[in-house]
Design a protein around this motif. Structure first.
Motif, PDB file in Angstrom:
ATOM      1  N   ALA A 103       0.817  -1.215   0.000  1.00 64.04           N
ATOM      2  CA  ALA A 103       0.000   0.000   0.000  1.00 64.04           C
ATOM      3  C   ALA A 103       0.849   1.264   0.000  1.00 64.04           C
ATOM      4  O   ALA A 103       0.462   2.284  -0.579  1.00 64.04           O
ATOM      5  N   LYS A 104       2.014   1.219   0.628  1.00 68.24           N
ATOM      6  CA  LYS A 104       2.852   2.409   0.767  1.00 68.24           C
ATOM      7  C   LYS A 104       3.903   2.558  -0.335  1.00 68.24           C
ATOM      8  O   LYS A 104       4.663   3.532  -0.335  1.00 68.24           O
ATOM      9  N   LEU A 105       3.939   1.608  -1.269  1.00 66.58           N
ATOM     10  CA  LEU A 105       4.904   1.699  -2.368  1.00 66.58           C
ATOM     11  C   LEU A 105       4.618   2.907  -3.253  1.00 66.58           C
ATOM     12  O   LEU A 105       3.477   3.201  -3.582  1.00 66.58           O
ATOM     13  N   LYS A 106       5.705   3.597  -3.642  1.00 72.00           N
ATOM     14  CA  LYS A 106       5.584   4.738  -4.555  1.00 72.00           C
ATOM     15  C   LYS A 106       6.437   4.490  -5.798  1.00 72.00           C
ATOM     16  O   LYS A 106       7.238   3.557  -5.848  1.00 72.00           O
ATOM     17  N   HIS A 107       6.252   5.335  -6.811  1.00 74.87           N
ATOM     18  CA  HIS A 107       7.025   5.167  -8.050  1.00 74.87           C
ATOM     19  C   HIS A 107       8.517   5.265  -7.781  1.00 74.87           C
ATOM     20  O   HIS A 107       9.326   4.644  -8.481  1.00 74.87           O
ATOM     21  N   SER A 108       8.890   5.986  -6.741  1.00 74.91           N
ATOM     22  CA  SER A 108      10.313   6.133  -6.397  1.00 74.91           C
ATOM     23  C   SER A 108      10.925   4.833  -5.882  1.00 74.91           C
ATOM     24  O   SER A 108      12.149   4.725  -5.783  1.00 74.91           O
ATOM     25  N   ASN A 109      10.079   3.846  -5.559  1.00 74.48           N
ATOM     26  CA  ASN A 109      10.581   2.553  -5.079  1.00 74.48           C
ATOM     27  C   ASN A 109      11.015   1.632  -6.219  1.00 74.48           C
ATOM     28  O   ASN A 109      11.549   0.557  -5.967  1.00 74.48           O
ATOM     29  N   ILE A 110      10.775   2.058  -7.450  1.00 73.77           N
ATOM     30  CA  ILE A 110      11.199   1.269  -8.613  1.00 73.77           C
ATOM     31  C   ILE A 110      12.488   1.875  -9.166  1.00 73.77           C
ATOM     32  O   ILE A 110      12.514   3.026  -9.599  1.00 73.77           O
ATOM     33  N   VAL A 111      13.552   1.086  -9.108  1.00 68.99           N
ATOM     34  CA  VAL A 111      14.855   1.545  -9.581  1.00 68.99           C
ATOM     35  C   VAL A 111      15.446   0.480 -10.499  1.00 68.99           C
ATOM     36  O   VAL A 111      15.735  -0.641 -10.064  1.00 68.99           O
ATOM     37  N   GLU A 112      15.561   0.804 -11.787  1.00 65.52           N
ATOM     38  CA  GLU A 112      16.152  -0.107 -12.780  1.00 65.52           C
ATOM     39  C   GLU A 112      15.510  -1.490 -12.709  1.00 65.52           C
ATOM     40  O   GLU A 112      16.199  -2.509 -12.570  1.00 65.52           O
ATOM     41  N   SER A 113      14.201  -1.518 -12.818  1.00 64.71           N
ATOM     42  CA  SER A 113      13.408  -2.761 -12.836  1.00 64.71           C
ATOM     43  C   SER A 113      13.549  -3.578 -11.548  1.00 64.71           C
ATOM     44  O   SER A 113      13.331  -4.789 -11.547  1.00 64.71           O
ATOM     45  N   HIS A 114      13.926  -2.932 -10.471  1.00 61.26           N
ATOM     46  CA  HIS A 114      13.977  -3.577  -9.161  1.00 61.26           C
ATOM     47  C   HIS A 114      13.055  -2.829  -8.204  1.00 61.26           C
ATOM     48  O   HIS A 114      12.897  -1.609  -8.295  1.00 61.26           O
ATOM     49  N   LEU A 115      12.458  -3.586  -7.305  1.00 60.95           N
ATOM     50  CA  LEU A 115      11.633  -2.998  -6.257  1.00 60.95           C
ATOM     51  C   LEU A 115      12.510  -2.851  -5.023  1.00 60.95           C
ATOM     52  O   LEU A 115      12.988  -3.842  -4.470  1.00 60.95           O
ATOM     53  N   ILE A 116      12.694  -1.620  -4.575  1.00 59.93           N
ATOM     54  CA  ILE A 116      13.572  -1.345  -3.434  1.00 59.93           C
ATOM     55  C   ILE A 116      12.776  -0.558  -2.394  1.00 59.93           C
ATOM     56  O   ILE A 116      12.269   0.523  -2.688  1.00 59.93           O
ATOM     57  N   ASN A 173      12.036  -0.192   2.235  1.00 62.45           N
ATOM     58  CA  ASN A 173      12.302  -0.599   3.615  1.00 62.45           C
ATOM     59  C   ASN A 173      11.027  -1.172   4.210  1.00 62.45           C
ATOM     60  O   ASN A 173       9.983  -0.523   4.167  1.00 62.45           O
ATOM     61  N   ARG A 174      11.131  -2.365   4.762  1.00 65.09           N
ATOM     62  CA  ARG A 174       9.958  -2.993   5.365  1.00 65.09           C
ATOM     63  C   ARG A 174       9.432  -2.147   6.512  1.00 65.09           C
ATOM     64  O   ARG A 174      10.197  -1.643   7.334  1.00 65.09           O
ATOM     65  N   GLU A 175       8.137  -1.971   6.564  1.00 69.17           N
ATOM     66  CA  GLU A 175       7.503  -1.190   7.624  1.00 69.17           C
ATOM     67  C   GLU A 175       7.777  -1.811   8.990  1.00 69.17           C
ATOM     68  O   GLU A 175       8.045  -1.110   9.962  1.00 69.17           O
ATOM     69  N   LYS A 176       7.735  -3.141   9.050  1.00 65.70           N
ATOM     70  CA  LYS A 176       7.836  -3.828  10.334  1.00 65.70           C
ATOM     71  C   LYS A 176       9.261  -3.900  10.864  1.00 65.70           C
ATOM     72  O   LYS A 176       9.513  -3.610  12.033  1.00 65.70           O
ATOM     73  N   THR A 177      10.201  -4.302  10.027  1.00 62.27           N
ATOM     74  CA  THR A 177      11.571  -4.534  10.490  1.00 62.27           C
ATOM     75  C   THR A 177      12.558  -3.450  10.068  1.00 62.27           C
ATOM     76  O   THR A 177      13.700  -3.445  10.530  1.00 62.27           O
ATOM     77  N   LYS A 178      12.110  -2.563   9.153  1.00 58.85           N
ATOM     78  CA  LYS A 178      12.947  -1.482   8.607  1.00 58.85           C
ATOM     79  C   LYS A 178      14.103  -2.006   7.757  1.00 58.85           C
ATOM     80  O   LYS A 178      15.005  -1.259   7.395  1.00 58.85           O
ATOM     81  N   LYS A 179      14.063  -3.309   7.442  1.00 61.84           N
ATOM     82  CA  LYS A 179      15.110  -3.886   6.598  1.00 61.84           C
ATOM     83  C   LYS A 179      14.956  -3.393   5.156  1.00 61.84           C
ATOM     84  O   LYS A 179      13.849  -3.218   4.661  1.00 61.84           O
ATOM     85  N   LEU A 180      16.086  -3.193   4.480  1.00 61.23           N
ATOM     86  CA  LEU A 180      16.062  -2.794   3.077  1.00 61.23           C
ATOM     87  C   LEU A 180      15.862  -4.033   2.207  1.00 61.23           C
ATOM     88  O   LEU A 180      16.634  -4.987   2.291  1.00 61.23           O
ATOM     89  N   ILE A 181      14.822  -4.033   1.386  1.00 57.16           N
ATOM     90  CA  ILE A 181      14.511  -5.162   0.508  1.00 57.16           C
ATOM     91  C   ILE A 181      14.748  -4.746  -0.938  1.00 57.16           C
ATOM     92  O   ILE A 181      14.337  -3.658  -1.364  1.00 57.16           O
ATOM     93  N   ASN A 182      15.414  -5.613  -1.697  1.00 61.64           N
ATOM     94  CA  ASN A 182      15.713  -5.340  -3.100  1.00 61.64           C
ATOM     95  C   ASN A 182      15.425  -6.604  -3.906  1.00 61.64           C
ATOM     96  O   ASN A 182      16.135  -7.600  -3.787  1.00 61.64           O
ATOM     97  N   VAL A 183      14.341  -6.580  -4.692  1.00 62.00           N
ATOM     98  CA  VAL A 183      13.975  -7.759  -5.491  1.00 62.00           C
ATOM     99  C   VAL A 183      13.728  -7.342  -6.935  1.00 62.00           C
ATOM    100  O   VAL A 183      13.268  -6.225  -7.201  1.00 62.00           O
ATOM    101  N   PRO A 184      14.020  -8.223  -7.893  1.00 63.74           N
ATOM    102  CA  PRO A 184      13.786  -7.897  -9.300  1.00 63.74           C
ATOM    103  C   PRO A 184      12.296  -7.947  -9.622  1.00 63.74           C
ATOM    104  O   PRO A 184      11.573  -8.817  -9.139  1.00 63.74           O
ATOM    105  N   LEU A 185      11.837  -7.014 -10.419  1.00 57.56           N
ATOM    106  CA  LEU A 185      10.433  -6.975 -10.821  1.00 57.56           C
ATOM    107  C   LEU A 185      10.242  -7.809 -12.085  1.00 57.56           C
ATOM    108  O   LEU A 185      10.819  -7.509 -13.137  1.00 57.56           O
ATOM    109  N   GLN A 186       9.435  -8.864 -11.968  1.00 57.14           N
ATOM    110  CA  GLN A 186       9.171  -9.706 -13.121  1.00 57.14           C
ATOM    111  C   GLN A 186       8.139  -9.034 -14.029  1.00 57.14           C
ATOM    112  O   GLN A 186       7.446  -8.092 -13.633  1.00 57.14           O
TER     113      GLN A 186
END
Length: 400
Positions: free
Chosen positions: A257-270, A272-285
């Motif tokens: 719900a909180k994802l914004k266009h700025s979270n998409i970087v070079e076809s990757h979703l980047i 920070n998790r709301e719960k743990t604040k960990k940085l997540i970086n996964v490829p967008l299929q």
């Protein structure tokens, strides 16, 4: 001039549970100083003339004991200062005994303090969950004006049975007991209780988690959901949220719900998790990119039509997320029933299915564990953070 010491029910202040705090009042040389006793009562349970709890007040004996202990403690401190020839005021007398005050704090007092701290940190949703748990314990025990030592393994087992008697899920029971455990941990951290008072050395909350019903479905069933044609905008949103979560490392609903266009970087979703604040970086299929494209709008910075610029305060955001999540899960459940899926479908099933599908495909548990969430969630996120994108990219191919 000698001092006067008494305990008053502070009627001008009302706590969120409808009770009023009991305050120690020290008066000396015409000046007063107040200090919380660490417990509270409802106004109808207090005799304001005698400054004592009424006969039918819950936990009356213990309240009177704490009052007497506190008054005696302050009287002793005053006597010690006189013997030593030291001057003192009402304020300094209170301060000289304040270091011991935290040991008198009840479970209820700590619980409410924890909730207030969460609200100050703007963790509104989690604070709301703690309030639900707090009310559950109040309903079970009538009150929480009890010392931590009163909550032992037997007490926890009685609560567990009481909850099961209300036909509540094991997951709900586990969550509420974990909230209580967090309050215990806070008290230990502040050195208010000793470690030997901690019942969770013996009572393991993890045993409840092992009883949790299956929450994952097979890749074949996931494909059924992907092929399902939604009959309304909300039904389509429910499907897209589920699929997007499954394709993106089990991202949960709030983070989606909180994802914004700025979270998409070079076809990757980047993000920070709301719960743990960990940085997540996964490829967008490709499928995930198609879902994002469906909701692209110049009027909103968000990827999905869940939040909008209208939702600005933490309360507005929390209320909106709660409302939409309920609708999404309602539609997912109905879709799951139409597709004859083996378990009730929710957004959380996508998280577990993501992990399970990769595990069954032979992906190393060092990259993804069998469960996302619960006790192993932090370990999973640490592992995901520690591997390079090439390894994550390689693992993601097994999802489709």
């Amino acid at each position: 001039m000698s001092e006067t010491i008494k305990v008053l029910c502070y009627k001008s202040k009302k706590l969120s549970n409808g009770e009023h705090p009991l305050m120690v009042c020290v008066c000396k040389d015409g000046k007063r100083k107040y200090q919380s006793l660490g417990i509270s009562v409802k106004a109808e349970w207090w005799d304001f003339k005698a400054n004592l709890p009424k006969g039918k007040c819950p936990n009356r004996e213990r309240i009177i004991l704490l009052i007497n202990e506190k008054i005696n403690e302050i009287q002793k401190a005053a006597l010690d200062k006189r013997i030593a020839g030291k001057d003192f005021t009402a304020a300094t007398l209170i301060e000289s005994t304040s270091s011991k005050d935290s040991s008198h704090k009840t479970v209820g007092e700590y619980y409410l303090t924890y909730i207030q701290n969460l609200k100050k940190e703007k963790r509104i949703r989690y604070a709301g969950m703690l309030e639900v748990s707090y009310n559950s314990f109040i309903k079970f025990n009538r009150h929480l004006d009890i010392p931590f030592s009163d909550i032992d393994v037997a007490w926890l087992k009685k609560y567990e049975l009481w909850m099961k008697g209300q036909n509540l899920s094991v997951s709900t029971i586990s969550t509420r007991i974990r909230h209580l455990r967090a309050v215990f941990n806070l008290a230990i951290t502040e050195h208010s209780i000793k470690n030997d008072c901690y019942p969770f050395h013996t009572y393991k909350v993890s045993k409840l988690n092992r009883q949790t019903p299956k929450r994952a479905i097979t890749k074949k069933d996931v494909m059924k959901i992907m092929r399902y044609q939604g009959k309304s905008d909300m039904e389509c949103l429910a499907i897209n949220v589920f699929v997007f979560s499954y394709l993106n490392a089990g991202i949960n609903f709030i983070d989606i719900a909180k994802l914004k266009h700025s979270n998409i970087v070079e076809s990757h979703l980047i993000y920070n998790r709301e719960k743990t604040k960990k940085l997540i970086n996964v490829p967008l299929q490709t499928k995930a990119l198609e879902i994002i494209a469906k909701y692209q709008s110049d009027k909103s910075p968000y990827l999905f039509p869940i939040l909008s610029p209208f939702h600005q305060t933490e309360v507005q955001v929390a209320n909106r997320l709660h409302k939409v999540l309920a609708k999404v899960n309602k539609h997912l459940k109905e879709i799951g029933e139409r597709l004859n899926l083996p378990i009730p479908l929710t957004t959380y099933v996508a998280r577990h299915s993501y992990a399970t599908v990769l595990k069954r495909a032979g992906v190393s548990t060092s990259i993804i564990s069998e469960s996302l969430g619960h006790s192993s969630e932090r370990v999973t996120q640490i592992y995901l953070d520690s591997f390079d994108n090439e390894q994550i990219n390689s693992a993601m191919k097994y999802l489709l």
